[in-house]
Structure formats: structure tokens, C-alpha cells
Enzyme design. Structure first.
Site, PDB file in Angstrom:
ATOM      1  N   ARG A  44      -7.518   3.077  -5.853  1.00  0.00           N
ATOM      2  CA  ARG A  44      -8.577   3.712  -5.062  1.00  0.00           C
ATOM      3  C   ARG A  44      -8.507   5.212  -5.304  1.00  0.00           C
ATOM      4  O   ARG A  44      -8.739   5.674  -6.396  1.00  0.00           O
ATOM      5  CB  ARG A  44      -8.424   3.327  -3.577  1.00  0.00           C
ATOM      6  CG  ARG A  44      -9.677   3.577  -2.733  1.00  0.00           C
ATOM      7  CD  ARG A  44      -9.442   3.178  -1.276  1.00  0.00           C
ATOM      8  NE  ARG A  44      -8.402   3.950  -0.634  1.00  0.00           N
ATOM      9  CZ  ARG A  44      -8.602   5.076   0.051  1.00  0.00           C
ATOM     10  NH1 ARG A  44      -9.809   5.541   0.218  1.00  0.00           N
ATOM     11  NH2 ARG A  44      -7.590   5.737   0.600  1.00  0.00           N
TER      12      ARG A  44
ATOM     13  N   LYS B 242       0.786  -1.235   0.000  1.00  0.00           N
ATOM     14  CA  LYS B 242       0.000   0.000   0.000  1.00  0.00           C
ATOM     15  C   LYS B 242       0.822   1.291   0.000  1.00  0.00           C
ATOM     16  O   LYS B 242       0.388   2.330   0.465  1.00  0.00           O
ATOM     17  CB  LYS B 242      -1.010   0.064   1.177  1.00  0.00           C
ATOM     18  CG  LYS B 242      -1.826  -1.157   1.447  1.00  0.00           C
ATOM     19  CD  LYS B 242      -2.240  -1.984   0.301  1.00  0.00           C
ATOM     20  CE  LYS B 242      -3.092  -1.494  -0.779  1.00  0.00           C
ATOM     21  NZ  LYS B 242      -3.039  -2.399  -1.973  1.00  0.00           N
TER      22      LYS B 242
ATOM     23  N   GLY C 111       2.360   2.360  -2.973  1.00  0.00           N
ATOM     24  CA  GLY C 111       2.519   2.831  -4.350  1.00  0.00           C
ATOM     25  C   GLY C 111       3.204   1.811  -5.247  1.00  0.00           C
ATOM     26  O   GLY C 111       3.711   2.162  -6.322  1.00  0.00           O
TER      27      GLY C 111
ATOM     28  N   TRP D  38       1.766   1.501  -8.898  1.00  0.00           N
ATOM     29  CA  TRP D  38       2.144   2.685  -9.687  1.00  0.00           C
ATOM     30  C   TRP D  38       3.597   2.579 -10.150  1.00  0.00           C
ATOM     31  O   TRP D  38       3.915   2.760 -11.332  1.00  0.00           O
ATOM     32  CB  TRP D  38       1.931   3.918  -8.813  1.00  0.00           C
ATOM     33  CG  TRP D  38       2.129   5.244  -9.480  1.00  0.00           C
ATOM     34  CD1 TRP D  38       2.165   5.506 -10.829  1.00  0.00           C
ATOM     35  CD2 TRP D  38       2.298   6.500  -8.808  1.00  0.00           C
ATOM     36  NE1 TRP D  38       2.340   6.847 -11.037  1.00  0.00           N
ATOM     37  CE2 TRP D  38       2.417   7.479  -9.822  1.00  0.00           C
ATOM     38  CE3 TRP D  38       2.347   6.894  -7.476  1.00  0.00           C
ATOM     39  CZ2 TRP D  38       2.602   8.831  -9.521  1.00  0.00           C
ATOM     40  CZ3 TRP D  38       2.519   8.243  -7.182  1.00  0.00           C
ATOM     41  CH2 TRP D  38       2.655   9.185  -8.187  1.00  0.00           C
TER      42      TRP D  38
ATOM     43  N   HIS E  72       7.981  -7.347  -1.294  1.00  0.00           N
ATOM     44  CA  HIS E  72       7.691  -6.601  -0.059  1.00  0.00           C
ATOM     45  C   HIS E  72       8.677  -7.018   1.047  1.00  0.00           C
ATOM     46  O   HIS E  72       8.542  -6.579   2.187  1.00  0.00           O
ATOM     47  CB  HIS E  72       6.275  -6.908   0.422  1.00  0.00           C
ATOM     48  CG  HIS E  72       5.176  -6.317  -0.416  1.00  0.00           C
ATOM     49  ND1 HIS E  72       5.254  -5.078  -1.000  1.00  0.00           N
ATOM     50  CD2 HIS E  72       3.949  -6.799  -0.745  1.00  0.00           C
ATOM     51  CE1 HIS E  72       4.123  -4.826  -1.657  1.00  0.00           C
ATOM     52  NE2 HIS E  72       3.327  -5.853  -1.519  1.00  0.00           N
TER      53      HIS E  72
END
Ligand code: A3P
Length: 298
Positions: A264, A44, A46, A49, A109
Site C-alpha cells: 500500500r 501488517k 512489514g 518487506w 505470526h
């Protein structure tokens, strides 16, 4: 990820139980190659993107016009740059990564501390790009994602804030995660680039996009700059463009995750609508304490 699904710490970090095995396989079997590019992030922050941007920058000479359009128009960014711990090492068989065209693009991650030594200490020309985001928006974005992806709003925000402040989160505490990559970027700036979501959002003169392109070995030429190539990439990868693509409205990239959950609001400071003053105060106190003296601020 819910606490109940977290497993015991591995090198000081919590992992969702279902991926620990994949992380171990990654450690055992991953062979770095020259020019590998690894995008690292906390969930969460980015990631989606940055995947779109890195893919577009690195492949811009391959997909140039309408007869050869960018795969980003028909595939979700997570399909184009696979997650190491979910996708690549989540399959039954070990992945064959040797046939992937260079530069190989991966994402993870996993915290810096837990990356394989083969990546951190090899002599290959490997680039790690880290993106971080202010922790308040990360918590709020995680709350929405959990609700949307799992179709429930039952988890109180207080729980997420509490877990944040106690450092009980998938892939480790916020501060360990950001500080790991932050320190690595200071120690080895040629290998690790540290980006902030907020800077990319404010990147009106494309300073950060140019820096990113240069860092991963695909700098924009003056000619490209004049022709508006940077602007085109920025537009293509914007939240408003990606969200409207059919693949991101209706597709899935993993069985449980619909692509639309990854797009979102994308606003900086949306947390003011969700966190009450006592949550903010508690988080601020922990963040100030943990980041003290690091030079990293949010
Ligand atoms: P919000 O929930 O605040 O809207 P990740 O990709 O690491 O899972 O992060 C998801 C967050 O990035 C979500 O934030 C999402 O809306 C935002 N996001 C996704 N694509 C984006 C894009 N192209 N530009 C800016 N933000 C984007």
C-alpha cells in the site's frame, strides 16, 4: 481477521479458527534444523518487506545476473518464504521440510510464548528475526488490508481500536506479541534479532541491513559493500519496486489474498490521517501501561 472467526485462546493467544489446527500440527511435527531462519511478526508490521530482504540477502550468491535473475522478480515474497501456520501446515498432508535447501526460511505470526519448545530450547543454530511496527500504523494498515482483501469498508475504525485496546486480536494482543520477542531478544541476542519497521525505513547508511545480514549468517563483505550490493538489494526490495512487478499487481498467493493487498503506502505515521484524538489517546494509554518498564518504546 474478524472477532467472530477467532477461536478460544491457546496458550493465552487468540488464533483465527481456520489456522488453530495448523498451529497444533506445527507444534507436533516441526523438526528444527541447524541454520533455520524464522521470520516472526504481527500481521501488517512489514512481514512482506522483511521476507523480500531476508530471501535476497541469503540467496544473493545464487541469483547474480540477468541470466540467473532473482525469483523475487516473478514470485511474491510470501511464496519464497512460506508462512508456517497458513501455508506449510495448512495443506492436507504434512509438509516434507527435510529436503529444503539450507538455510530453510520460514515465517510466522505465532507469538514467542506459543512457539514450539523444539525451536526455543534446541541447541541448533536457529535464528529468529522479529519485525515490529508502531501500533498506530499497524491498526490503520490492518483496516485497509481488511477492506481491500475482503472488498468492503464496512468495519468502523473504532472497532479495530477497541479490539486493539482490549487485546482481542489474531495472534494475541499487540503488547504480548512485541514483548515476547523483545524479552527473548534481550535474553538471547544471538538467537533473536528485534527490528523495527521505522528503523528499516530510515536506514540510510544500511546499518540495519548490515546487522540483519550478519545476524542471519550472510554478512556483506567490504567488496560487496563497495560494489553496491547492499544498495541493490535495498532497491529491489523497496515498496516501489515490488509493487510494480506483474506478479504483485495481478497474482494471488493464497486463494483469498491478492498480492497487491500487501503493498500500500508503506509510510511511517500515516495513522494521523485515520485515527481521531480520542482513539489515539486511548491507544497511547494502553500502550504506555502495558510496555512500562520494558525499555521498549514506539
Ligand atoms: P501500509 O498499509 O501502511 O502501507 P505486512 O507485510 O506485515 O502485511 O505489512 C504490510 C505493510 O507493509 C503495508 O503497510 C505495506 O504497504 C508495507 N510494505 C509492503 N512491502 C513493503 C516494502 N517493500 N517496503 C516498505 N513497506 C512495505
Amino acid at each position: 481477521m474478524e472477532n467472530s472467526k477467532l477461536t478460544s485462546p491457546q496458550q493465552g493467544c487468540w488464533y483465527p479458527a481456520r489456522i488453530l489446527r495448523n498451529v497444533i500440527a506445527f507444534h507436533r511435527h516441526f523438526q528444527p534444523q541447524d541454520h533455520d531462519i524464522i521470520l516472526a511478526s504481527r500481521p501488517k508490521s512489514g512481514t512482506t518487506w522483511l521476507k523480500a530482504l531476508i530471501f535476497s540477502i541469503a540467496n544473493r550468491s545464487r541469483f547474480t545476473n540477468s541470466s540467473n535473475p532473482s525469483p523475487l522478480l516473478t514470485k511474491n515474497p510470501h511464496e519464497l518464504i512460506p508462512f508456517i501456520e497458513f501455508t506449510l501446515y495448512g495443506q492436507k498432508e504434512l509438509p516434507n521440510l527435510t529436503s529444503i535447501q539450507s538455510p530453510r526460511l520460514f515465517s510466522t505470526h505465532i507469538p514467542y510464548l506459543s512457539l514450539p519448545v523444539s525451536i526455543k530450547e534446541c541447541d541448533y543454530n536457529i535464528r529468529i528475526v522479529y519485525i515490529c511496527r508502531n501500533p498506530f500504523d499497524v491498526v490503520v494498515s490492518s483496516w485497509h488490508f481488511a477492506a481491500q482483501a475482503r472488498n468492503s469498508l464496512e468495519r468502523p475504525m473504532e472497532d479495530l481500536v477497541d479490539n486493539f485496546c482490549r487485546g482481542i486480536e489474531s495472534f494475541g494482543s499487540f503488547w504480548d506479541h512485541v514483548l515476547g520477542y523483545w524479552k527473548a531478544s534481550l535474553e538471547n541476542p544471538k538467537k533473536v534479532l528485534f527490528l523495527k519497521y521505522e528503523d528499516l525505513k530510515e536506514d540510510t547508511n544500511f546499518h540495519h541491513l548490515k546487522k540483519l545480514a550478519e545476524f542471519i549468517g550472510f554478512p556483506f563483505s567490504m567488496e560487496e559493500e563497495k560494489e553496491g550490493v547492499i544498495e541493490e538489494i535495498s532497491k529491489l526490495c523497496s515498496l516501489s519496486s515490488l509493487r510494480e512487478l506483474e506478479v504483485n499487481k495481478t497474482g494471488k498467493f493464497m486463494p483469498n489474498f491478492e498480492n497487491k493487498c500487501y503493498f500500500r503506502k508503506g509510510e511511517v505515521g500515516d495513522w494521523v490521517n485515520y485515527l481521531n484524538p480520542s482513539m489515539v489517546e486511548r491507544m497511547e494509554k494502553v500502550i504506555a501501561e502495558k510496555l512500562e518498564g520494558s525499555g521498549l518504546t514506539f
